[in-house]
Design a protein around this motif. Structure first.
Motif, PDB file in Angstrom:
ATOM      1  N   LYS A 213       0.857  -1.334   0.131  1.00  0.00           N
ATOM      2  CA  LYS A 213       0.023  -0.034   0.120  1.00  0.00           C
ATOM      3  C   LYS A 213       1.007   1.151   0.084  1.00  0.00           C
ATOM      4  N   ARG A 214       1.991   1.181   0.784  1.00  0.00           N
ATOM      5  CA  ARG A 214       2.881   2.361   1.046  1.00  0.00           C
ATOM      6  C   ARG A 214       3.428   2.551  -0.348  1.00  0.00           C
ATOM      7  N   GLN A 215       4.139   1.561  -0.897  1.00  0.00           N
ATOM      8  CA  GLN A 215       4.623   1.573  -2.163  1.00  0.00           C
ATOM      9  C   GLN A 215       3.915   2.179  -3.234  1.00  0.00           C
ATOM     10  N   LEU A 216       2.460   1.903  -3.382  1.00  0.00           N
ATOM     11  CA  LEU A 216       1.475   2.271  -4.165  1.00  0.00           C
ATOM     12  C   LEU A 216       1.465   3.894  -3.911  1.00  0.00           C
ATOM     13  N   TYR A 221       7.681   1.669  -6.847  1.00  0.00           N
ATOM     14  CA  TYR A 221       7.547   0.226  -7.003  1.00  0.00           C
ATOM     15  C   TYR A 221       7.532  -0.219  -8.532  1.00  0.00           C
ATOM     16  N   ASP A 222       8.157  -1.298  -8.601  1.00  0.00           N
ATOM     17  CA  ASP A 222       8.102  -1.783 -10.107  1.00  0.00           C
ATOM     18  C   ASP A 222       6.723  -2.718 -10.272  1.00  0.00           C
ATOM     19  N   TRP A 226       5.280  -5.548  -8.159  1.00  0.00           N
ATOM     20  CA  TRP A 226       4.186  -5.084  -7.360  1.00  0.00           C
ATOM     21  C   TRP A 226       3.200  -6.204  -7.650  1.00  0.00           C
ATOM     22  N   ALA A 227       2.640  -6.327  -8.587  1.00  0.00           N
ATOM     23  CA  ALA A 227       1.520  -7.138  -9.365  1.00  0.00           C
ATOM     24  C   ALA A 227       1.845  -8.434  -8.667  1.00  0.00           C
ATOM     25  N   SER A 253      -3.692  -6.712  -8.463  1.00  0.00           N
ATOM     26  CA  SER A 253      -2.605  -6.970  -9.355  1.00  0.00           C
ATOM     27  C   SER A 253      -2.707  -6.923 -10.568  1.00  0.00           C
ATOM     28  N   SER A 254      -4.262  -7.389 -11.229  1.00  0.00           N
ATOM     29  CA  SER A 254      -4.560  -7.231 -12.572  1.00  0.00           C
ATOM     30  C   SER A 254      -4.555  -5.907 -13.252  1.00  0.00           C
TER      31      SER A 254
END
Length: 596
Positions: A213-216, A221-222, A226-227, A253-254
Motif C-alpha cells: 500500500k505504501r509503495q503504491l 514500485y516496479d 508489485w503485481a 494486481s490485474s
C-alpha cells in the motif's frame, strides 16, 4: 578549531564518490571481481572516518557543529556495515553497525540522525534474519517505533546526503521526507519477512499489505514485482477463507499489470530488444496472475463444498466461517490494530471492475458454482497461452491438474447423474491429453498423479452407471454392460500403471516398503483395484472366478503389507478393516464359484 570550507568540500566529494561506486559502478563490476567497487568505496570511507574522528576531537558537545559531525561519522559506520554485509563479511558488518549505534546513541531521533538510525536498525534486522529471526524482529520493531516517535514530533528530517553538503544552511526537505518514508516502507517489508520466518503468517500478511500500500501511494514500485507480490499475498488470504481480501489483491494486481501494458504500448515506436524483453516479462507474469485467479476460483469452490459438508443442518446458525479477514479475532501488539485488518485495501486505484468478475462469498447453488467455474476456466486458458505443453510442460500439467479439480468441485453442486458423468468425461479428456503428449520417463511424478486421477475418475463414472443400472427396472442391454466392464478395465489399467511405476527398473519388482510419501496412495490404489474387479458384470462363471481371485489378490496384498509394516494400518484405517473382512469372505465365494 574552525572547519574550513575546503574540509567540507573534500568530505562532500568523497561521499559523492562513495555513492557513485555503490549505486552505479558496482553494477558494472566484472564477474571475477563482483565486489570491486564496494571495496573501493570502503577504502574511501575508512579515510573519511579518520578525518571525522580527528575533527570531533577538536569540537566539544556544546559546539553547534558537533552534532552534524557525529551524524556524519555515524553515516560512515553505517555504510561500512552495509558494505561488509553485502560482501558477506557479517561479523565485520555487525561490528560497524554496533559502532554506528554507539556513535549516535544520544541523538537517534534528532533530525540529523533519524535516517541513519532507521537504516541502522533495518540493517541489524537484515543481519539477524537468517539465524535469529526473533532478534531481527526486535531490531525492526525498534525502527518502527522510532519512526512513529519522530513522526509525532512534527519536524522535518535531514537527508543523509545533506549532511555532507558544503552549504549547511540549505536542506532538501522534500527529498529527506521521501527517503524517510521509503526507509520505513523497507522496515515494514523486512518485518513481513521476519514474521514469516517466525511462522506468524497473519502478521506477515498484514505487513506485506501495508508495504504494498505504501509503495503504491508513494509511486515507488516496479509494476511487475508489485503485481506479482499482490497476487502472491492473495494466496495466503484465500487459504484462510478470506476471499474478500484475496479478490481485492488479485484485482489490484490485474489493474497494475493492465496499466503497465498500456504504457508499454504507448511508448512503443518500433520493436527493440529491450521492449520485447519487457513484453515477454509482462506475458509471463500476466500468466502467473491468471493462475492465481484460477486458483482463487478453485479454492472458493473447494472451501464452499467443505462448508456445506460440515454444516448441513443450519448454515447461518452453526457455520462460523467468514470470507472477510477483518472478522477474524486477532490481537496485535505494537503498531498494528484491528483497524488495520478492516482496511486491507488499496484506496488509490479503481479496481471495482476487476472485483466484479467473481464473487467473494461462499457458493451455495449450482448456478453460482458454474459462474465461478467458468471464470476460473477462462483464467486457466489464459495461463496456458503462455505455459504450453511444448515449452513449459511442468507448469502446463499443474494447470491441467487444477482444471480437473475445478470439475471435481463443480460436481459436488451437480445433482443430475448424467451431467456428473459428462463432467467426469471432460476431466478424462484433459488428463489423457497429458499422458498422450509427455515423456513418461521425464515427467514420471506428473504421470503418477495423472494415472491416479484417471483411475479414480473412471471408477466414479462406473459408480454412476452401476447406480443407474440398479435403479432401472428394464433388462440391461449388452451395450450398457459392456460400458461398465470397459470402465472397470480402464480404472484398473491406470491404477496398475501407477503401482508399476514404483517397480525397480532392473528387477521389475516392487520395494519391500514404499517410501513414506507414497505409501498411502499406493495402498489405496491396490484397494480401489480390488473393488473394481468386483464390479465386472459377467454371466461366465470362469470370468467371475478370475475377477474374484484378482480382487482377493489385491486385498491380500494390503493385508500382508500392513502386517509386515504395522504403521501403514494407521494410514488406511478404514480400508484396512475392509481388507481384513474381504480376505476372509472372498475365499468362500471362490470355493462356491469353483464348485458351481
Amino acid at each position: 578549531m574552525t572547519i574550513t570550507k575546503e574540509t567540507y568540500v573534500d568530505l562532500q566529494e568523497k561521499y559523492d564518490k562513495v555513492i557513485k561506486l555503490l549505486e552505479e559502478d558496482s553494477k558494472l563490476d566484472p564477474e571475477s571481481e563482483p565486489f570491486l567497487s564496494k571495496y573501493s568505496a570502503r577504502q574511501i570511507l575508512i579515510g573519511m572516518r579518520a578525518n571525522l574522528e580527528n575533527l570531533l576531537r577538536t569540537h566539544t558537545t556544546e559546539d553547534p557543529l558537533h552534532k552534524k559531525l557525529t551524524a556524519m561519522l555515524g553515516t560512515i559506520h553505517l555504510y561500512l556495515g552495509m558494505i561488509a554485509i553485502e560482501t558477506e563479511e557479517t561479523s565485520n558488518g555487525r561490528k560497524h553497525l554496533e559502532k554506528c549505534k554507539e556513535v549516535i546513541e544520544s541523538y537517534h531521533v534528532e533530525p540529523e540522525f533519524i535516517l541513519v538510525t532507521l537504516n541502522m536498525y533495518n540493517n541489524f534486522g537484515i543481519l539477524s534474519y537468517q539465524n535469529e529471526p526473533e532478534e531481527s524482529k526486535t531490531y525492526l520493531e525498534k525502527a518502527e517505533s522510532l519512526f512513529a516517535e519522530f513522526k509525532r514530533k512534527g519536524v522535518s528530517p535531514i537527508d543523509i546526503a545533506d549532511l555532507f553538503k558544503t552549504n549547511i544552511d540549505f536542506y532538501n526537505t522534500d527529498v529527506a521526507v521521501k527517503n524517510f518514508e521509503k526507509i520505513h516502507t523497507l522496515t515494514l517489508y523486512y518485518l513481513a519477512q521476519a514474521y514469516g520466518a517466525l511462522k506468524d503468517a497473519l502478521r506477515s500478511a498484514v505487513y506485506c499489505h501495508v508495504t504494498l500500500k505504501r509503495q503504491l501511494e508513494m509511486c515507488e514500485y516496479d509494476p511487475i514485482d508489485w503485481a506479482l507480490n499482490a497476487a502472491t499475498l492473495s494466496q495466503f488470504f484465500m487459504e484462510k477463507n478470506c476471499f474478500k481480501q484475496a479478490r481485492h489483491h488479485l484485482a489490484a494486481s490485474s489493474f497494475i499489470l493492465d496499466e503497465y501494458k498500456k504504457k508499454l504500448d504507448f511508448n512503443q515506436t518500433e520493436p527493440t530488444e529491450v521492449h520485447n524483453a519487457m513484453l515477454e516479462t509482462f506475458r509471463h507474469r500476466s500468466a502467473d496472475v491468471a493462475r492465481c485467479w484460477s486458483k482463487y476460483g478453485l479454492i472458493l469452490l473447494s472451501k464452499s463444498k467443505d462448508r456445506l459438508l460440515n454444516h448441513t443442518d443450519d448454515l447461518n446458525t452453526h457455520c462460523s466461517l467468514s470470507t472477510d479477514f477483518s472478522d477474524l479475532n486477532i490481537q496485535f501488539n505494537g503498531n498494528l490494530s484491528q483497524y488495520d485488518l478492516k482496511s486491507l485495501i488499496f484506496e488509490k486505484i479503481p479496481i471495482e471492475e476487476y472485483e466484479n468478475q467473481i464473487t467473494d462469498q461462499f457458493i451455495l447453488t449450482l448456478p453460482d458454482a458454474k459462474k465461478v467455474f467458468l471464470n476460473a476456466q477462462q483464467w486457466s486458458d489464459k495461463a496456458q497461452e503462455y505455459y504450453t505443453l511444448d515449452s513449459l510442460a511442468s507448469d502446463f500439467i499443474d494447470i491441467v491438474l487444477d482444471q480437473t479439480q475445478l470439475y471435481l468441485n463443480l460436481l459436488f453442486f451437480e445433482d443430475e447423474p448424467e451431467n456428473q458423468a459428462k463432467l467426469h468425461k471432460r476431466r478424462i479428456k484433459l488428463l489423457e491429453h497429458v499422458l498422450n503428449n509427455v515423456n513418461e520417463q521425464y515427467y514420471l511424478q506428473y504421470c503418477r498423479q495423472v494415472w491416479f486421477e484417471l483411475a479414480r475418475t473412471y471408477a466414479d463414472i462406473l459408480d454412476i452407471k452401476c447406480d443407474k443400472l440398479r435403479e432401472s427396472t428394464d433388462r440391461p442391454t449388452p451395450q450398457s454392460l459392456s460400458k461398465i466392464n470397459n470402465l472397470a478395465d480402464k480404472g484398473i489399467l491406470h491404477y496398475t500403471n501407477f503401482i508399476k511405476s514404483f517397480e525397480d527398473k532392473a528387477s521389475k519388482k516392487l520395494p519391500d516398503k514404499f517410501p513414506d510419501d507414497v505409501e498411502k496412495p499406493v495402498l489405496q490404489a491396490y484397494f480401489h483395484k480390488a473393488a473394481l474387479y468386483s464390479k465386472y458384470i459377467s454371466l461366465d462363471k470362469q470370468i467371475q472366478l478370475k475377477n474374484t481371485e484378482m480382487s482377493l489378490e489385491n486385498y491380500k496384498f494390503i493385508s500382508d503389507y500392513c502386517e509386515k509394516h504395522p504403521k501403514a494400518k494407521e494410514l488406511i484405517a478404514m480400508e484396512y478393516g475392509i481388507c481384513k473382512e474381504m480376505v476372509t469372505l472372498l475365499p468362500i465365494k471362490i470355493m462356491k464359484l469353483k464348485s458351481a
